[in-house]
Design a protein around this motif. Structure first.
Motif, short mmCIF file in Angstrom:
data_model
loop_
_atom_site.label_atom_id
_atom_site.label_comp_id
_atom_site.label_asym_id
_atom_site.label_seq_id
_atom_site.Cartn_x
_atom_site.Cartn_y
_atom_site.Cartn_z
N UNK A 53 0.85 -1.20 0.00
CA UNK A 53 0.00 0.00 0.00
C UNK A 53 0.88 1.25 0.00
N UNK A 54 0.64 2.11 -0.95
CA UNK A 54 1.36 3.39 -1.05
C UNK A 54 1.14 4.21 0.22
N UNK A 55 2.18 4.85 0.76
CA UNK A 55 2.00 5.66 1.97
C UNK A 55 0.90 6.71 1.84
N UNK A 56 0.66 7.21 0.62
CA UNK A 56 -0.42 8.19 0.42
C UNK A 56 -1.78 7.56 0.69
N UNK A 57 -1.93 6.29 0.38
CA UNK A 57 -3.16 5.59 0.64
C UNK A 57 -4.27 5.84 -0.37
N UNK A 58 -4.50 7.10 -0.69
CA UNK A 58 -5.66 7.49 -1.49
C UNK A 58 -5.25 8.46 -2.60
#
Length: 295
Positions: A229-234
């Protein structure tokens, strides 16, 4: 519950003291402890015999006349493919049709048309079948890229793994998004809620969701998120104005991919009050239609 399409959704019933009528409540929250799910299910999900007169009459009539068709890859059942089994169900179906799916991987792109309600996909909990298909949005369009499209009312899936829904993410150079929810106004009663899931895979660029439309609602609760999961999340989908209108929420998630630091402006960590509507059956109006899966 939620991500492994051994998805069994549940209903809570309350016995009214003053009468013998069973009425349903949608407020019982999914427990935080995953080991309590089966107990919660057994305590709250009432069978058809206890709920007559409280659900849609058409559903009640359909459940009274169930029939089973078997799908076996080795040819020992009624059909060898799920597509053939679905095709055998008549348009305007009025009976609960249980599609008993044998073990193995079924590489098929499937659609249950709106005119074929009351279908159940049922696998064995000890040897779950896997449904998979390599469809992409690039090839089929976002709406039609799913392995399984279930447009019909009263569809149930139990003890089945649907790849992608299991959330094992495979890298994609064009970007990977677990959800792209298309809610566009506050009047639309739609959204996605994932509870007690596990997200793993390879890479580190997967987003939990993108704002396909202006007001999507997507919530992950009690979910373990790997470093995929990308740290940005969204993602606001290159529409920064949607940061103010989306509801992208997380609640008590864990794992390296769940770190709230670095999250995009569109994401938020929910409070107990904020998450409550998304972790109860009221979110899907379960009291009106949801019954235990067949044995």
């Amino acid at each position: 519950m939620g991500c492994i399409a051994a998805i069994q959704l549940f209903i809570t019933a309350i016995l009214l003291v003053s009468t013998t009528t069973i009425s349903s409540a949608d407020t019982s929250p999914i427990p935080a402890d995953a080991s309590s799910l089966n107990t919660w299910f057994q305590n709250n999900v009432k069978p058809l015999a206890d709920r007559k007169g409280t659900i849609d009459p058409a559903l009640e009539a359909a459940e009274a006349k169930p029939r089973t068709i078997k799908v076996r890859k080795d040819g020992s059942g009624d059909f060898k493919t799920l597509k053939d089994a679905i095709n055998s169900i008549p348009t305007g179906n009025k009976e609960r049709v249980i599609v008993d799916i044998g073990p193995g991987e079924y590489v098929e792109k499937l659609k249950i048309e709106r005119e074929k309600p009351f279908v159940t996909f049922l696998g064995s909990p000890s040897n779950m079948p896997t449904l998979s298909f390599g469809g992409t949005a690039r090839e089929y369009g976002t709406v039609y890229s799913a392995t399984l499209e279930a447009e019909a009312d009263y569809f149930v899936a139990a003890n089945i793994i649907i790849k992608g829904t299991e959330m094992h993410v495979i890298p994609d150079e064009g970007g990977t998004f677990i959800t792209a929810q298309a809610r566009n106004s506050e009047s639309e009663d739609t959204g996605f809620s994932f509870v007690h899931c596990k997200i793993d895979g390879t890479g580190s660029g997967t987003h939990l969701g993108r704002a396909w439309m202006s007001r999507p609602r997507v919530v992950f609760a009690y979910t373990t998120m790997g470093s995929v999961v990308n740290p940005e999340g969204w993602s606001n989908n290159f529409h920064p104005e949607r940061d103010q209108t989306v509801l992208f929420g997380e609640y008590k998630c864990e794992g390296p991919g769940a770190d709230p630091k670095g999250r995009a402006r569109s994401g938020r960590q929910l409070t107990p009050d904020q998450v409550a509507p998304f972790i109860s059956l009221g979110f899907i109006e379960g009291s009106k239609w949801l019954l235990p899966p067949p044995n």
